[in-house]
Design a protein around this motif. Structure first.
Motif, mmCIF file in Angstrom:
data_model
loop_
_atom_site.group_PDB
_atom_site.id
_atom_site.type_symbol
_atom_site.label_atom_id
_atom_site.label_comp_id
_atom_site.label_asym_id
_atom_site.label_seq_id
_atom_site.Cartn_x
_atom_site.Cartn_y
_atom_site.Cartn_z
ATOM 1 N N SER A 148 0.825 -1.199 0.000
ATOM 2 C CA SER A 148 0.000 0.000 0.000
ATOM 3 C C SER A 148 0.858 1.248 0.000
ATOM 4 O O SER A 148 1.966 1.255 0.544
ATOM 5 C CB SER A 148 -0.904 0.018 1.232
ATOM 6 O OG SER A 148 -1.680 1.194 1.247
ATOM 7 N N ASP A 149 0.341 2.288 -0.616
ATOM 8 C CA ASP A 149 0.961 3.606 -0.547
ATOM 9 C C ASP A 149 0.493 4.342 0.708
ATOM 10 O O ASP A 149 0.893 5.473 0.952
ATOM 11 C CB ASP A 149 0.577 4.442 -1.776
ATOM 12 C CG ASP A 149 1.191 3.910 -3.054
ATOM 13 O OD1 ASP A 149 2.178 3.151 -2.981
ATOM 14 O OD2 ASP A 149 0.673 4.259 -4.139
ATOM 15 N N HIS A 150 -0.383 3.687 1.467
ATOM 16 C CA HIS A 150 -0.978 4.318 2.642
ATOM 17 C C HIS A 150 -0.779 3.429 3.864
ATOM 18 O O HIS A 150 -0.267 2.315 3.782
ATOM 19 C CB HIS A 150 -2.479 4.564 2.403
ATOM 20 C CG HIS A 150 -2.736 5.379 1.185
ATOM 21 N ND1 HIS A 150 -2.563 6.740 1.137
ATOM 22 C CD2 HIS A 150 -3.142 5.017 -0.061
ATOM 23 C CE1 HIS A 150 -2.840 7.180 -0.067
ATOM 24 N NE2 HIS A 150 -3.195 6.152 -0.815
ATOM 25 N N LYS A 151 -1.247 3.897 4.987
ATOM 26 C CA LYS A 151 -1.163 3.179 6.251
ATOM 27 C C LYS A 151 -1.923 1.848 6.149
ATOM 28 O O LYS A 151 -2.997 1.790 5.569
ATOM 29 C CB LYS A 151 -1.780 4.060 7.342
ATOM 30 C CG LYS A 151 -1.809 3.462 8.713
ATOM 31 C CD LYS A 151 -2.446 4.476 9.668
ATOM 32 C CE LYS A 151 -2.736 3.858 10.995
ATOM 33 N NZ LYS A 151 -3.401 4.805 11.889
ATOM 34 N N ILE A 152 -1.357 0.788 6.710
ATOM 35 C CA ILE A 152 -2.023 -0.509 6.788
ATOM 36 C C ILE A 152 -2.365 -0.749 8.262
ATOM 37 O O ILE A 152 -1.492 -0.668 9.123
ATOM 38 C CB ILE A 152 -1.123 -1.647 6.266
ATOM 39 C CG1 ILE A 152 -0.832 -1.425 4.779
ATOM 40 C CG2 ILE A 152 -1.773 -3.003 6.495
ATOM 41 C CD1 ILE A 152 0.174 -2.392 4.191
#
Length: 163
Positions: A148-152
């Motif tokens: 992901s390019d974002h928080k997981i």
């Protein structure tokens, strides 16, 4: 050709035009709580909307894979060989209709060849966004990747790792 042959040919042609097998449609409205949508067949200038069409999706007694269909999505629709109302509503007598738009089922999305998806992992099972920037990927050898390019965020009472 005799008038009888012409009549029979026209009657058969008319009957075949009323048989619906498979349609490509656009979603007009969607209800993701009841998994149904109102759809409009594309590529038919005389088409009218088909209402309350259920989604057919991967589902068992224990699991569901839910895809969030939205207004404007292009979908593949099939029409059942028999009346599906008794199955959907739990009983009753089936109508004698066959391949009717009243028995349509949305079976999945369609991607036009004019909008190719650049899939860098064609041999993997992938759940992803269309940019392939957020994905769960399972390789044939069993390795699983969450990218992901974002928080997981994982939410669980306890997390156990067995490397």
């Amino acid at each position: 050709m005799t008038k009888m042959t012409e009549f029979v040919g026209a009657t058969i042609e008319e009957s075949l035009l009323n048989i619906n097998t498979c349609l490509i449609c656009e979603i007009l409205e969607v209800d993701m709580n009841l998994y149904k949508a109102d759809i409009l067949p594309l590529h038919d200038p005389d088409a009218t909307p088909i209402l309350d069409v259920p989604f057919a999706f991967w589902q068992t007694e224990q699991f569901v894979i839910q895809v969030p269909f939205k207004k404007g999505d292009i979908v593949l629709v099939i029409c059942s060989q028999a009346d599906i109302d008794p199955l959907l509503f739990g009983g009753g007598k089936a109508a004698s209709r066959s391949f009717s738009a009243n028995d349509a089922l949305i079976v999945g999305g369609i991607n036009y060849f004019t909008k190719p998806l650049a899939n860098a992992h064609p041999d993997n099972v992938i759940i992803t966004d269309k940019q392939f920037s957020n994905k769960i990927r399972i390789q044939p050898n069993g390795e699983i990747f969450i990218e992901s390019d974002h928080k997981i965020t994982a939410i669980a009472p306890a997390i156990h790792f067995n490397p």
